[in-house]
Write an enzyme that holds these catalytic residues in place. Sequence first.
Site, PDB file in Angstrom:
ATOM      1  CE  LYS A 112      -4.288  -1.623   2.154  1.00  0.00           C
ATOM      2  NZ  LYS A 112      -5.265  -1.368   3.237  1.00  0.00           N
ATOM      3  CE  LYS A 194      -5.379  -8.476  -1.764  1.00  0.00           C
ATOM      4  NZ  LYS A 194      -5.644  -8.171  -0.402  1.00  0.00           N
ATOM      5  CE  LYS A 197     -12.564  -3.778   0.464  1.00  0.00           C
ATOM      6  NZ  LYS A 197     -13.171  -3.758   1.820  1.00  0.00           N
TER       7      LYS A 197
HETATM    8  P1  AMP Z   1     -10.943  -6.279   3.147  1.00  0.00           P
HETATM    9  O1  AMP Z   1     -11.755  -6.076   1.944  1.00  0.00           O
HETATM   10  O2  AMP Z   1      -9.503  -6.072   2.872  1.00  0.00           O
HETATM   11  O3  AMP Z   1     -11.430  -5.535   4.332  1.00  0.00           O
HETATM   12  O4  AMP Z   1     -11.069  -7.818   3.463  1.00  0.00           O
HETATM   13  C1  AMP Z   1     -12.150  -8.424   4.124  1.00  0.00           C
HETATM   14  C2  AMP Z   1     -11.902  -9.927   4.204  1.00  0.00           C
HETATM   15  O5  AMP Z   1     -11.889 -10.507   2.897  1.00  0.00           O
HETATM   16  C3  AMP Z   1     -10.549 -10.302   4.831  1.00  0.00           C
HETATM   17  O6  AMP Z   1     -10.717 -11.429   5.661  1.00  0.00           O
HETATM   18  C4  AMP Z   1      -9.692 -10.648   3.639  1.00  0.00           C
HETATM   19  O7  AMP Z   1      -8.664 -11.568   3.961  1.00  0.00           O
HETATM   20  C5  AMP Z   1     -10.700 -11.276   2.706  1.00  0.00           C
HETATM   21  N1  AMP Z   1     -10.290 -11.154   1.293  1.00  0.00           N
HETATM   22  C6  AMP Z   1      -9.980 -10.002   0.650  1.00  0.00           C
HETATM   23  N2  AMP Z   1      -9.658 -10.245  -0.640  1.00  0.00           N
HETATM   24  C7  AMP Z   1      -9.770 -11.588  -0.812  1.00  0.00           C
HETATM   25  C8  AMP Z   1      -9.583 -12.465  -1.941  1.00  0.00           C
HETATM   26  N3  AMP Z   1      -9.200 -12.008  -3.126  1.00  0.00           N
HETATM   27  N4  AMP Z   1      -9.784 -13.789  -1.749  1.00  0.00           N
HETATM   28  C9  AMP Z   1     -10.165 -14.264  -0.547  1.00  0.00           C
HETATM   29  N5  AMP Z   1     -10.373 -13.494   0.546  1.00  0.00           N
HETATM   30  C10 AMP Z   1     -10.178 -12.164   0.423  1.00  0.00           C
END
Ligand code: AMP
Length: 327
Positions: A112, A194, A197
């Site tokens: 980041k 990966k 968002k």
């Molecule tokens: P975040 O959007 O970063 O707040 O992530 C929320 C949850 O989604 C966390 O537990 C992340 O580890 C999971 N996560 C985010 N991106 C992925 C992805 N591409 N595949 C699987 N899990 C994800």
Amino acid sequence: MPKRIFSGAQPTGNLHIGNYLGALRNWVALQHEYESFFCVVDLHAITVPQDPKELAAKSREVARIYLAAGVDPNVSTIFVQSDVQEHAELAWVINCVVRISELERMTQYKDKAKRQRENVSVGLLTYPALMAADILLYQTDLVPVGQDQKQHLELTRDVAERFNRDYGETFRVPDAFIPKVGAKIMALDDPSKKMSKSDENANGRISLLDDAATIRRKFKRAVTDSGTDVRFDASRPAVTNLLSVFQLLTGKTPEEIESHFAGKGYAQLKSDLAEATIEFLRPFQERMRDIGDEELSRTLKGGADKARSIAAETMRAVRERMGIVGA
Ligand code: AMP
Ligand code: TRP
């Protein structure tokens, strides 16, 4: 004490099927076995600049997504992080226990910070201290997250052990729960990254709120590998990623899936996957629309009250152990 779960997601961008398959799906599955806390982590979101109006709206939207995905407010506690001030307070304490070198090693920070290039906030560096605070406040046993959070969990454990050693037994040391399939769903436009968002290219992700036409278009455009047969095969990451999503959404076994696609090509995989995703998201999106604003407010207020009472108890112990008890 009952075994506890804590997890959260940031109210930024649009939650996608990677978030669902890597995290939310397991929250829903585990909530009946554990006392569960699911948090919308808005204090984490502000480690990079956010539009204030949008952030406030997103926080409520993400809470709504938790509910629509099947988190049951009658058994789980759903709340917004900034409603419970102990998160910020414990984060400060942890900032005084964690080492700069530990934070500088975090790959999410390095990624980041590189993307941000200049004006990297101190908050971005100490983000994992706030995350550790979230988890430790609730004496959490298990943290269901995707693969990308594994390193943050290890740091949380290290910090908890250090605090317990230096100040006396205070925190339960949590374990990560990372699913075998789905912990890292890859981007549709680039199977080496990966699904994210924040990626500029929205074609790489299927948002939980995408409509049917968008879902069909995105899967149609998805990158595939050389070869033609539809099989789980580590040397063909793009197709294997699509198959993993199909597996998780349909509940079919890899064998059933491979025999279903025997003699069929990538086009069939993409179109079946699009239909399976649309089918899966239809009732979810209906529930999103059905949850009233007042109902949501009530859930979040009740959740914050419950969370606050537990967080306050942990914080009292921390203050006492450290001698930060006021005058
Ligand atoms: P975040 O959007 O970063 O707040 O992530 C929320 C949850 O989604 C966390 O537990 C992340 O580890 C999971 N996560 C985010 N991106 C992925 C992805 N591409 N595949 C699987 N899990 C994800
Ligand atoms: N850092 C997590 C992410 O980006 C979100 C998060 C914040 C979290 N606090 C947490 C996840 C505590 C689990 C437990 O995905």
